[in-house]
Design an enzyme around this catalytic site. Sequence first.
Site, PDB file in Angstrom:
ATOM      1  N   ASP A 188      -9.633  -3.096  -5.577  1.00  0.00           N
ATOM      2  CA  ASP A 188      -9.371  -4.106  -4.551  1.00  0.00           C
ATOM      3  C   ASP A 188     -10.180  -3.854  -3.274  1.00  0.00           C
ATOM      4  O   ASP A 188      -9.860  -4.379  -2.213  1.00  0.00           O
ATOM      5  CB  ASP A 188      -7.875  -4.175  -4.234  1.00  0.00           C
ATOM      6  CG  ASP A 188      -7.326  -2.904  -3.581  1.00  0.00           C
ATOM      7  OD1 ASP A 188      -8.116  -1.983  -3.281  1.00  0.00           O
ATOM      8  OD2 ASP A 188      -6.102  -2.827  -3.367  1.00  0.00           O
ATOM      9  N   SER A 208       0.823  -1.193   0.000  1.00  0.00           N
ATOM     10  CA  SER A 208       0.000   0.000   0.000  1.00  0.00           C
ATOM     11  C   SER A 208       0.868   1.258   0.000  1.00  0.00           C
ATOM     12  O   SER A 208       1.752   1.429  -0.838  1.00  0.00           O
ATOM     13  CB  SER A 208      -0.956  -0.044   1.194  1.00  0.00           C
ATOM     14  OG  SER A 208      -1.951   0.938   1.095  1.00  0.00           O
ATOM     15  N   HIS A 213      -7.578  -5.472  -0.575  1.00  0.00           N
ATOM     16  CA  HIS A 213      -6.394  -4.641  -0.349  1.00  0.00           C
ATOM     17  C   HIS A 213      -5.612  -5.057   0.898  1.00  0.00           C
ATOM     18  O   HIS A 213      -4.387  -5.232   0.838  1.00  0.00           O
ATOM     19  CB  HIS A 213      -6.836  -3.177  -0.230  1.00  0.00           C
ATOM     20  CG  HIS A 213      -5.711  -2.212  -0.064  1.00  0.00           C
ATOM     21  ND1 HIS A 213      -4.906  -1.823  -1.113  1.00  0.00           N
ATOM     22  CD2 HIS A 213      -5.240  -1.545   1.025  1.00  0.00           C
ATOM     23  CE1 HIS A 213      -3.995  -0.965  -0.687  1.00  0.00           C
ATOM     24  NE2 HIS A 213      -4.186  -0.777   0.607  1.00  0.00           N
TER      25      HIS A 213
END
Length: 393
Positions: free
Chosen positions: A336, A172, A368
């Site tokens: 996601d 991320s 995610h």
Amino acid sequence: MLCFSFYSLLLFVLFHQPCLSNTGWILNVLFPPSSEPRAMKFNDTPPVVLVPGWIGNQLEAKLDKPSVVHWLCYRKTDDFFIIWLNLNMFLPVGIDCWIDNMRVVYNRTSRRTYNAPGVQIRVPGFGETDTVEYLDEIKLAGEQEEYFGKLKKLIEEMYEEFQKPITLIGHSLGNMYVLYFFQEQAQEWRDKYIRTFISLGSPWGGSVKTLRVLASGDNHGIPFVTNIKLREDQRMTTTSPWMMPSMLAWPEGHVFIATPQRNYTYHDYYQLLSDIGYENAWYMWEDNKDFLNKLPPPGVETYCLYGTGIPTEETYIYSMDFPSKDPSDAVYADGDGTVNTRSLALCKLWQGKQKQAVHIQELKGIEHLDMVYHNTTLDYIKNVLLRDYKDSL
């Protein structure tokens, strides 16, 4: 009479509350998946450095505050204690204490942020894995010069110890830090010390969810905490403005937030942040928006992995109560569940733009936050590392 401890109540809610659709990440933190990744154990694989994303590692705090928001809050502590993740934050008063301790203060003159008065925050165990594997102490669960210096030193020390270049794995927001870190290093340094970069679920072009977080908050499935309550802390982070959607991923006329009074596009960020009462975010965004201007290639071999096939918000629709209430509706596109595919897939732009290979891998149906636990992801990483291991023989 039945008597439950608070933690028993918390676990009951997590397992029995059907409306909490985003609590999966909390369960993974509290109870990390028991099945080990399907990988052979080697002691001679290439060394790896992990760069976690937002809320992806422990934080410690030490207090000597001039005042507190509630008489039950600690004003002073003798030593550092775990502040993220601390399960006491789920208590009604605990959340107020936690928000006041975690907040940052932005100075428009210096264009820098500072901890709340009387609060020291640090990341424990730099270079170790415990504080990334478990977010809480008992195992239930632009202003970064010092960090980048420590990261560079760690990579160089690992290179000298193992006599091999390093693989960096980011998740991320961590990938954005890795990319910025690469831009600060000479190509000769990257060629010597970095073997591969594995990117997991990076919001290269920002995330629309960031605007919802700043406007009306998002509790990320944390029980007992409203979106509006958690917004107080989320507005006081330096990372959120950096994550606002860019025109690299969305057309400049795309409406991110629609209200009865106004529609907000990329060109309306100042107005949006002023209308929600958080004008400081505009200045923070101005400070950070060009750090990765036009998304330069990393200059190392890259594996870009991201989830797809999950409806993900790309426009939030609010009622007249904006921004004091949650969105009443949303428009969805592929992603996601947190970041849209149009942002995740921007790493494709690097193909043919650098001499090193850029590998793209879409992970259908992998969310995610869950991707860091998913065996599909772990198998892929294992194969990359074992390929590097075999190539080094």
